[in-house]
Design an enzyme around this catalytic site. Structure first.
Site, PDB file in Angstrom:
ATOM      1  N   ASP A   1      -6.031  -3.043  -1.325  1.00 44.50           N
ATOM      2  CA  ASP A   1      -6.516  -2.438  -2.569  1.00 44.50           C
ATOM      3  C   ASP A   1      -5.857  -3.032  -3.807  1.00 44.50           C
ATOM      4  OD1 ASP A   1      -8.243  -0.605  -1.272  1.00 44.50           O
ATOM      5  OD2 ASP A   1      -6.486   0.537  -0.664  1.00 44.50           O
TER       6      ASP A   1
ATOM      7  N   MET B   1       0.600   2.681  -6.544  1.00 41.40           N
ATOM      8  CA  MET B   1      -0.642   2.533  -5.789  1.00 41.40           C
ATOM      9  C   MET B   1      -0.899   1.071  -5.424  1.00 41.40           C
ATOM     10  SD  MET B   1      -1.020   5.597  -5.600  1.00 41.40           S
ATOM     11  CE  MET B   1      -2.506   5.875  -4.669  1.00 41.40           C
ATOM     12  N   GLY B   2      -1.487   0.903  -4.221  1.00 45.21           N
ATOM     13  CA  GLY B   2      -1.770  -0.452  -3.749  1.00 45.21           C
ATOM     14  C   GLY B   2      -0.611  -1.075  -2.999  1.00 45.21           C
ATOM     15  N   PHE B   3       0.444  -0.293  -2.776  1.00 44.71           N
ATOM     16  CA  PHE B   3       1.590  -0.792  -1.994  1.00 44.71           C
ATOM     17  C   PHE B   3       1.823   0.109  -0.780  1.00 44.71           C
ATOM     18  CE2 PHE B   3       2.307  -2.894  -5.959  1.00 44.71           C
ATOM     19  CZ  PHE B   3       2.839  -4.121  -5.591  1.00 44.71           C
TER      20      PHE B   3
ATOM     21  N   ARG C   1      -5.011  -8.961   4.960  1.00 44.28           N
ATOM     22  CA  ARG C   1      -6.183  -9.236   4.125  1.00 44.28           C
ATOM     23  C   ARG C   1      -5.802  -9.600   2.688  1.00 44.28           C
ATOM     24  NH1 ARG C   1      -8.230  -3.368   5.332  1.00 44.28           N
ATOM     25  NH2 ARG C   1      -6.049  -3.126   4.728  1.00 44.28           N
TER      26      ARG C   1
ATOM     27  N   HIS D   1      -5.956   6.620   0.846  1.00 44.76           N
ATOM     28  CA  HIS D   1      -6.805   5.775   1.708  1.00 44.76           C
ATOM     29  C   HIS D   1      -7.673   4.913   0.781  1.00 44.76           C
ATOM     30  CE1 HIS D   1      -9.049   4.452   5.087  1.00 44.76           C
ATOM     31  NE2 HIS D   1      -9.704   5.537   5.422  1.00 44.76           N
TER      32      HIS D   1
ATOM     33  N   HIS E   1     -11.023  -1.455  10.201  1.00 38.45           N
ATOM     34  CA  HIS E   1      -9.564  -1.465  10.291  1.00 38.45           C
ATOM     35  C   HIS E   1      -9.055  -0.464  11.319  1.00 38.45           C
ATOM     36  CE1 HIS E   1      -5.636  -2.299   7.960  1.00 38.45           C
ATOM     37  NE2 HIS E   1      -5.995  -3.352   8.675  1.00 38.45           N
TER      38      HIS E   1
ATOM     39  N   HIS F   1       1.737   0.599   3.669  1.00 37.36           N
ATOM     40  CA  HIS F   1       0.685   0.768   4.674  1.00 37.36           C
ATOM     41  C   HIS F   1       1.283   1.409   5.908  1.00 37.36           C
ATOM     42  CE1 HIS F   1      -2.737  -0.167   7.246  1.00 37.36           C
ATOM     43  NE2 HIS F   1      -3.419  -0.341   6.126  1.00 37.36           N
TER      44      HIS F   1
HETATM   45  N1  COA Z   1       5.206   3.346  -3.655  1.00 36.88           N
HETATM   46  C1  COA Z   1       6.500   3.742  -3.631  1.00 36.88           C
HETATM   47  N2  COA Z   1       7.139   4.040  -2.498  1.00 36.88           N
HETATM   48  C2  COA Z   1       6.465   3.907  -1.343  1.00 36.88           C
HETATM   49  C3  COA Z   1       5.125   3.489  -1.299  1.00 36.88           C
HETATM   50  C4  COA Z   1       4.492   3.211  -2.516  1.00 36.88           C
HETATM   51  N3  COA Z   1       3.228   2.820  -2.554  1.00 36.88           N
HETATM   52  N4  COA Z   1       4.715   3.459  -0.019  1.00 36.88           N
HETATM   53  C5  COA Z   1       5.735   3.843   0.717  1.00 36.88           C
HETATM   54  N5  COA Z   1       6.794   4.131  -0.077  1.00 36.88           N
HETATM   55  C6  COA Z   1       8.094   4.597   0.343  1.00 36.88           C
HETATM   56  C7  COA Z   1       8.003   6.035   0.778  1.00 36.88           C
HETATM   57  O1  COA Z   1       8.160   6.927  -0.306  1.00 36.88           O
HETATM   58  C8  COA Z   1       9.104   6.114   1.775  1.00 36.88           C
HETATM   59  O2  COA Z   1      10.314   6.258   1.082  1.00 36.88           O
HETATM   60  P1  COA Z   1      11.476   7.223   1.642  1.00 36.88           P
HETATM   61  O3  COA Z   1      11.838   6.646   2.982  1.00 36.88           O
HETATM   62  O4  COA Z   1      12.542   7.123   0.611  1.00 36.88           O
HETATM   63  O5  COA Z   1      10.861   8.574   1.744  1.00 36.88           O
HETATM   64  C9  COA Z   1       9.111   4.754   2.417  1.00 36.88           C
HETATM   65  O6  COA Z   1       8.495   3.873   1.492  1.00 36.88           O
HETATM   66  C10 COA Z   1       8.358   4.696   3.743  1.00 36.88           C
HETATM   67  O7  COA Z   1       7.024   5.030   3.531  1.00 36.88           O
HETATM   68  P2  COA Z   1       6.223   6.004   4.495  1.00 36.88           P
HETATM   69  O8  COA Z   1       6.185   7.364   3.851  1.00 36.88           O
HETATM   70  O9  COA Z   1       6.781   5.932   5.875  1.00 36.88           O
HETATM   71  O10 COA Z   1       4.802   5.381   4.507  1.00 36.88           O
HETATM   72  P3  COA Z   1       3.535   6.056   5.189  1.00 36.88           P
HETATM   73  O11 COA Z   1       3.189   5.264   6.376  1.00 36.88           O
HETATM   74  O12 COA Z   1       3.686   7.500   5.402  1.00 36.88           O
HETATM   75  O13 COA Z   1       2.458   5.916   4.030  1.00 36.88           O
HETATM   76  C11 COA Z   1       0.846   5.025   2.640  1.00 36.88           C
HETATM   77  C12 COA Z   1       1.628   4.839   3.924  1.00 36.88           C
HETATM   78  C13 COA Z   1      -0.240   3.977   2.550  1.00 36.88           C
HETATM   79  C14 COA Z   1       0.195   6.416   2.626  1.00 36.88           C
HETATM   80  C15 COA Z   1       1.826   4.906   1.452  1.00 36.88           C
HETATM   81  O14 COA Z   1       2.439   3.637   1.495  1.00 36.88           O
HETATM   82  C16 COA Z   1       1.142   5.145   0.127  1.00 36.88           C
HETATM   83  O15 COA Z   1       0.931   6.287  -0.259  1.00 36.88           O
HETATM   84  N6  COA Z   1       0.774   4.045  -0.612  1.00 36.88           N
HETATM   85  C17 COA Z   1       0.110   4.175  -1.879  1.00 36.88           C
HETATM   86  C18 COA Z   1      -1.376   4.462  -1.683  1.00 36.88           C
HETATM   87  C19 COA Z   1      -2.141   3.269  -1.176  1.00 36.88           C
HETATM   88  O16 COA Z   1      -2.023   2.178  -1.690  1.00 36.88           O
HETATM   89  N7  COA Z   1      -2.975   3.536  -0.168  1.00 36.88           N
HETATM   90  C20 COA Z   1      -3.826   2.521   0.420  1.00 36.88           C
HETATM   91  C21 COA Z   1      -3.447   2.254   1.831  1.00 36.88           C
HETATM   92  S1  COA Z   1      -4.394   0.910   2.497  1.00 36.88           S
END
Ligand code: COA
Length: 390
Positions: free
Chosen positions: A327, A272-274, A285, A237, A202, A276
């Site tokens: 995920d 979790m799982g939401f 995917r 991650h 990825h 990117h």
């Molecule tokens: N649940 C709730 N809110 C979420 C969220 C989630 N899984 N993912 C993003 N958001 C929110 C953020 O809190 C943010 O809100 P805000 O603008 O009010 O602060 C907004 O959506 C934008 O998100 P951002 O912080 O820009 O995303 P990022 O690019 O920094 O983070 C991840 C990406 C993957 C780290 C993040 O979405 C996350 O932590 N997801 C859960 C863990 C996960 O599933 N990881 C696997 C990745 S493949």
């Protein structure tokens, strides 16, 4: 990164204006790669030019591994030679088994696989040839042995003897065999194989970038992969596939899903799982893995996890515009395959070793030390006072 000199109010001293810091390296193009391409606006991911949904539908994980490592899909004879090599290298030494046996049973399997891979790097076999050929051999060595290390640790944790790899089984069949002593029906093995294809690569994600930073110092491939495993472990991650299933277990029944989610969102906690960093309109995917999850649910006669997932997805997409990532369906899919939750991220390792190795080789072929700069926000330069005056 632009820095500009400005005059202070008194016009005497020149100060440096705040540099353009890209926290989390958001939007930074760090290098080129020919390994994979993510096109978020088209919800597309390609490995070496081939769409992942097509690879998942038409190829085995072994073919995908060959593609990522060499750049091309194998011919029949190339695939046969690749499989022979991988299958011949599956077993680990008695010394290695002894090391795995000593791991505390309380350690997370990501910590044990990280240490087991690092140990492998200390027992290097004497392969001849050019450095690149040696690294390719080392990559195939890790591809072959990582499932054995994971399964060996899994068996010892339960107080059971290890099950040695079988060279007449496919990569995916062999993993089930080493964990459970039997191979499940074809549709379950196929779903697992497809999950490995989805997880294989990825682009410059956190663990791959970690591996490339280590490669850029001219360190060895085992060190790069050991570091990458450490990065993958985190719940933001790779660790997310485990966190998804823990979340689904906590919710437990579809009737509790909406309340649980709204409560979580109200507290501004992550679901979790939401989400990117790259995909903003959905992970390419997810449809592939969701179809596998549907098949596994039908096979197991258990639609509880899918029903909870649908409620969560409906609210997250409909109200927050945040889409599920890979995920989200893979967590419950591994659950239905019978794996314990703490094995999900190690399974990700067994797949992503292909992408990490491809990036290690690419970094080495055109290397430059990766060394960004920072903006200092600490104390100004000051004198060290003698101990009596501090
Ligand atoms: N649940 C709730 N809110 C979420 C969220 C989630 N899984 N993912 C993003 N958001 C929110 C953020 O809190 C943010 O809100 P805000 O603008 O009010 O602060 C907004 O959506 C934008 O998100 P951002 O912080 O820009 O995303 P990022 O690019 O920094 O983070 C991840 C990406 C993957 C780290 C993040 O979405 C996350 O932590 N997801 C859960 C863990 C996960 O599933 N990881 C696997 C990745 S493949």
């Amino acid at each position: 990164m632009a820095t500009e000199k400005k005059k202070s109010r008194k016009g005497k001293k020149a100060v440096t204006a705040a540099p353009d810091i890209r926290k989390g390296l958001v939007g930074v193009v760090a290098d080129e790669t020919a390994v994979s391409l993510v096109v978020p606006e088209e919800r597309m991911l390609t490995y070496r030019g081939y769409a992942v949904h097509e690879l998942a539908a038409k190829c085995s994980f072994e073919e995908v591994a060959y593609l990522l490592l060499t750049g091309e899909l194998p011919t029949r004879s190339q695939l046969a030679a690749f499989k022979r090599k991988e299958r011949a290298r599956r077993d680990i030494t008695r010394g290695h088994v002894g090391v795995i046996k000593q791991f505390p049973k309380t350690a997370h399997p990501m910590d044990t696989i990280r240490t087991a891979v690092s140990y492998l790097g200390t027992t290097e076999e004497a392969w001849g040839g050019e450095p690149e050929a040696k690294d390719m051999d080392r990559a195939i060595n890790m591809l072959a042995k990582i499932p054995t290390m994971i399964a060996t640790d899994f068996r010892f944790r339960q107080g059971k003897p290890r099950i040695r790899p079988k060279p007449d089984l496919s990569f995916s069949e062999n993993f089930f065999h080493m964990c459970f002593g039997k191979v499940p029906p074809e549709e379950v093995v196929r779903a697992f194989d497809i999950s490995l294809t989805c997880y294989a690569e990825h682009s410059f994600n956190a663990s791959t970038f970690t591996g490339r930073v280590i490669a850029s110092t001219r360190s060895d491939i085992y060190s790069a992969v050991t570091g990458a495993i450490g990065a993958l472990k985190g719940p933001l991650h790779g660790g997310a596939n485990e966190a998804v299933m823990q979340m689904l277990e906590e919710i437990n029944t579809p009737g509790r899903a909406e309340r649980w989610l709204r409560n979580r969102l109200a507290k501004k906690q992550l679901v979790m799982g939401f989400g990117h960093r790259v995909y903003r309109w959905g992970d390419s995917r997810v449809p592939i893995m969701s179809a596998c999850l549907q098949g596994l649910s039908d096979y197991a006669g258990d639609d509880n996890w899918i029903r909870i997932s649908e409620i969560l997805e409906g609210i997250m997409v409909g109200e927050k515009n945040i889409y599920p990532n890979l995920d989200f369906p893979s967590g419950p899919a591994y659950y239905l395959m019978g794996f314990p939750i703490n094995l999900y991220t190690p399974i990700f390792v067994a797949s992503r070793i292909t992408g990490w190795a491809a990036h290690y080789l690419e970094q080495n072929a055109n290397n430059m030390l990766i060394r960004p700069i920072t903006a200092y926000n600490g104390k100004k330069v000051r004198r060290v006072k003698p101990m009596s005056k501090r």
